[in-house]
Structure formats: C-alpha cells, structure tokens
Design a protein around this motif. Structure first.
Motif, PDB file in Angstrom:
ATOM      1  N   ALA A  58       0.339   1.915 -12.113  1.00 26.98           N
ATOM      2  CA  ALA A  58      -0.885   2.250 -11.395  1.00 26.98           C
ATOM      3  C   ALA A  58      -0.616   3.479 -10.542  1.00 26.98           C
ATOM      4  N   ILE A  59      -1.406   4.511 -10.758  1.00 24.73           N
ATOM      5  CA  ILE A  59      -1.348   5.709  -9.928  1.00 24.73           C
ATOM      6  C   ILE A  59      -2.411   5.496  -8.842  1.00 24.73           C
ATOM      7  N   TYR A  60      -1.960   5.487  -7.594  1.00 30.17           N
ATOM      8  CA  TYR A  60      -2.889   5.152  -6.515  1.00 30.17           C
ATOM      9  C   TYR A  60      -2.769   6.121  -5.346  1.00 30.17           C
ATOM     10  N   ASN A  61      -3.831   6.132  -4.542  1.00 32.73           N
ATOM     11  CA  ASN A  61      -3.904   6.974  -3.363  1.00 32.73           C
ATOM     12  C   ASN A  61      -3.537   6.119  -2.146  1.00 32.73           C
ATOM     13  N   PRO A  62      -2.362   6.350  -1.537  1.00 32.12           N
ATOM     14  CA  PRO A  62      -1.938   5.520  -0.406  1.00 32.12           C
ATOM     15  C   PRO A  62      -2.787   5.727   0.848  1.00 32.12           C
ATOM     16  N   ASP A  63      -3.647   6.749   0.851  1.00 31.04           N
ATOM     17  CA  ASP A  63      -4.577   6.924   1.966  1.00 31.04           C
ATOM     18  C   ASP A  63      -5.750   5.956   1.857  1.00 31.04           C
ATOM     19  N   ILE A  64      -5.955   5.379   0.661  1.00 31.92           N
ATOM     20  CA  ILE A  64      -7.050   4.442   0.434  1.00 31.92           C
ATOM     21  C   ILE A  64      -6.557   3.003   0.381  1.00 31.92           C
ATOM     22  N   ILE A  65      -5.426   2.787  -0.285  1.00 29.46           N
ATOM     23  CA  ILE A  65      -4.856   1.444  -0.399  1.00 29.46           C
ATOM     24  C   ILE A  65      -3.339   1.542  -0.313  1.00 29.46           C
ATOM     25  N   SER A  66      -2.754   0.612   0.424  1.00 24.82           N
ATOM     26  CA  SER A  66      -1.304   0.646   0.628  1.00 24.82           C
ATOM     27  C   SER A  66      -0.566  -0.097  -0.482  1.00 24.82           C
ATOM     28  N   LEU A  70      -1.643  -3.568  -2.509  1.00 32.52           N
ATOM     29  CA  LEU A  70      -1.596  -3.674  -3.973  1.00 32.52           C
ATOM     30  C   LEU A  70      -0.712  -4.835  -4.417  1.00 32.52           C
ATOM     31  N   LEU A  71       0.409  -5.014  -3.734  1.00 34.36           N
ATOM     32  CA  LEU A  71       1.315  -6.098  -4.106  1.00 34.36           C
ATOM     33  C   LEU A  71       0.730  -7.477  -3.796  1.00 34.36           C
ATOM     34  N   VAL A  72      -0.014  -7.586  -2.717  1.00 37.94           N
ATOM     35  CA  VAL A  72      -0.686  -8.855  -2.422  1.00 37.94           C
ATOM     36  C   VAL A  72      -1.699  -9.169  -3.528  1.00 37.94           C
ATOM     37  N   ILE A  73      -2.470  -8.172  -3.922  1.00 30.73           N
ATOM     38  CA  ILE A  73      -3.431  -8.373  -5.016  1.00 30.73           C
ATOM     39  C   ILE A  73      -2.693  -8.770  -6.290  1.00 30.73           C
ATOM     40  N   PHE A  74      -1.618  -8.074  -6.615  1.00 25.63           N
ATOM     41  CA  PHE A  74      -0.834  -8.390  -7.808  1.00 25.63           C
ATOM     42  C   PHE A  74      -0.321  -9.832  -7.758  1.00 25.63           C
ATOM     43  N   MET A  75       0.282 -10.215  -6.653  1.00 24.47           N
ATOM     44  CA  MET A  75       0.902 -11.544  -6.546  1.00 24.47           C
ATOM     45  C   MET A  75      -0.120 -12.672  -6.585  1.00 24.47           C
ATOM     46  N   THR A  76      -1.351 -12.385  -6.181  1.00 23.92           N
ATOM     47  CA  THR A  76      -2.385 -13.427  -6.182  1.00 23.92           C
ATOM     48  C   THR A  76      -3.273 -13.349  -7.425  1.00 23.92           C
ATOM     49  N   GLU A 105      10.277   0.742  -0.815  1.00 23.76           N
ATOM     50  CA  GLU A 105       9.402  -0.027  -1.714  1.00 23.76           C
ATOM     51  C   GLU A 105       9.991  -1.411  -1.985  1.00 23.76           C
ATOM     52  N   ARG A 106      11.296  -1.478  -2.160  1.00 23.74           N
ATOM     53  CA  ARG A 106      11.960  -2.774  -2.376  1.00 23.74           C
ATOM     54  C   ARG A 106      11.736  -3.695  -1.184  1.00 23.74           C
ATOM     55  N   MET A 107      11.895  -3.147   0.020  1.00 23.26           N
ATOM     56  CA  MET A 107      11.726  -3.958   1.224  1.00 23.26           C
ATOM     57  C   MET A 107      10.286  -4.449   1.360  1.00 23.26           C
ATOM     58  N   ILE A 108       9.310  -3.611   1.020  1.00 22.23           N
ATOM     59  CA  ILE A 108       7.906  -4.034   1.072  1.00 22.23           C
ATOM     60  C   ILE A 108       7.665  -5.149   0.061  1.00 22.23           C
ATOM     61  N   ALA A 109       8.201  -5.009  -1.147  1.00 24.02           N
ATOM     62  CA  ALA A 109       8.035  -6.052  -2.173  1.00 24.02           C
ATOM     63  C   ALA A 109       8.639  -7.370  -1.693  1.00 24.02           C
ATOM     64  N   GLU A 110       9.831  -7.321  -1.151  1.00 26.74           N
ATOM     65  CA  GLU A 110      10.487  -8.535  -0.662  1.00 26.74           C
ATOM     66  C   GLU A 110       9.715  -9.152   0.500  1.00 26.74           C
ATOM     67  N   LYS A 111       9.147  -8.316   1.356  1.00 25.54           N
ATOM     68  CA  LYS A 111       8.349  -8.792   2.496  1.00 25.54           C
ATOM     69  C   LYS A 111       7.095  -9.511   2.011  1.00 25.54           C
ATOM     70  N   VAL A 112       6.394  -8.917   1.041  1.00 20.19           N
ATOM     71  CA  VAL A 112       5.178  -9.534   0.507  1.00 20.19           C
ATOM     72  C   VAL A 112       5.506 -10.887  -0.122  1.00 20.19           C
ATOM     73  N   ILE A 113       6.573 -10.938  -0.895  1.00 21.50           N
ATOM     74  CA  ILE A 113       6.966 -12.201  -1.523  1.00 21.50           C
ATOM     75  C   ILE A 113       7.263 -13.258  -0.461  1.00 21.50           C
ATOM     76  N   LYS A 114       8.000 -12.878   0.553  1.00 26.01           N
ATOM     77  CA  LYS A 114       8.341 -13.818   1.629  1.00 26.01           C
ATOM     78  C   LYS A 114       7.077 -14.309   2.348  1.00 26.01           C
ATOM     79  N   HIS A 169     -10.452 -10.693  -3.274  1.00 31.75           N
ATOM     80  CA  HIS A 169     -10.212  -9.328  -2.797  1.00 31.75           C
ATOM     81  C   HIS A 169     -11.438  -8.426  -2.933  1.00 31.75           C
ATOM     82  N   ALA A 170     -12.612  -8.961  -2.699  1.00 35.23           N
ATOM     83  CA  ALA A 170     -13.849  -8.188  -2.863  1.00 35.23           C
ATOM     84  C   ALA A 170     -13.841  -6.899  -2.047  1.00 35.23           C
TER      85      ALA A 170
END
Length: 177
Positions: A58-66, A70-76, A105-114, A169-170
């Motif tokens: 996914a190519i995304y704009n981090p000014d619009i979505i972090s 994205l990882l929370v949406i993915f995990m759910t 990015e690794r730390m953010i992924a691990e944080k979301v999972i936790k 996630h509406a």
C-alpha cells in the motif's frame, strides 16, 4: 508517500480493504518473504514451497493516515490468531505478516500487536519481518475484487470483510465523490 507491505491470507481480501482507506493512493498485490531465487508465479506460491506470502503493498500518504492506523485496520480486518491460515485458505503463503523497512516501523508494528492482544481470545501469531524483495503478482490479481465482485469467493469472503471494515473503521474510509 510511504509504503506498507502486509499479508493476511489471500491478497485479494487485503487489497480490497486497503483500496477503501483514505490516504492510501495505490495498492499492489504480490509476493514477499520467500527463499527461492527468481520471480515466483501464483501457482508456485500456492504450492507453499517457495516460502513467499501473498501480500499487498500500500502506497499511502502519512499526512492523511499513519502507519499505526493502517496496522490497526489490517490487524482487525483478518484473523491474526490463526497460524498459516485465513478461513479455508491454508498454508504459509496465507500467513499473517507485517514487513518493516526500518526499526521505527518494526517498533510500531510490535506496539500495535501488543495493544491489540487483549482484544483477541487467542494469541496473535502475526509475524513481523524485515522487508525483502517484492514481486508483483500477475496482472489478473490486481484490483481483483473490483473486477470480480460477482465471483463466489468475492461475495462469500471479501464482501463480509468489507462490511466489517465499514463498521469498525468508517472514519478512515474514502468518501464517494
């Protein structure tokens, strides 16, 4: 623009979900994480012998979505508690995986999972791995849901996931023009 690469079962499902998210500019289905040389084909990846996972980039704009959002949406949007399986799709190619490019990015992924762990009855088995070579899937896999909504798999598997996405996630979805 930034790039996120994740796998959570069949890439058709994850692609359809990420195509709905505001701030995601482009989604490409492909393969990553394998151990064999060359560019794998869909048939080879489906054999489970290449070690690749079906993924999307996914190519995304981090000014619009972090990345975190994205990882929370993915995990759910898939079941991160089933090892090498999503519904009827079974094999390492269907594993739940987040590929990272940097330690941040690794730390953010691990944080979301936790943070999401308490919301699941079973342990989260999502793999967090360093990014490897991305191989774009064959053309007929790209934008699969949009091009095949009437197909039984799309109606039975992808449409319910999109309904769940709209419910959970509406506020993160693209608005129709």
């Amino acid at each position: 623009m930034k790039t996120l690469t994740v796998g959570g079962g069949c890439f058709w499902c994850i692609e359809a979900i990420f195509n709905q998210i505001n701030g995601v500019e482009k989604v490409v289905s492909g393969y990553m994480g394998g151990k064999v040389p060359g560019t794998p084909t869909y048939r080879e990846v489906c054999s489970g012998l290449t070690g690749h996972a079906e993924v999307i980039q996914a190519i995304y704009n981090p000014d619009i979505i972090s990345l975190e959002e994205l990882l929370v949406i993915f995990m759910t949007s898939h079941d991160p508690t089933t090892l090498n399986r999503q519904g009827a799709d079974v094999g390492t190619q269907y594993r739940s995986v987040i590929f990272y490019d940097t330690d941040g990015e690794r730390m953010i992924a691990e944080k979301v999972i936790k943070e999401l762990t308490p919301y699941f009855d079973d342990a989260i088995v999502t793999e967090v791995s360093a990014i490897t070579t991305f191989h774009e899937a064959e053309k007929y896999h790209q934008n699969y849901y949009e091009n095949n909504k009437e197909q039984m798999y799309c109606a039975a598997v992808i449409s319910p996931k999109l309904s769940k996405l709209r419910k959970l996630h509406a506020d993160k979805l693209k608005t129709e023009n």
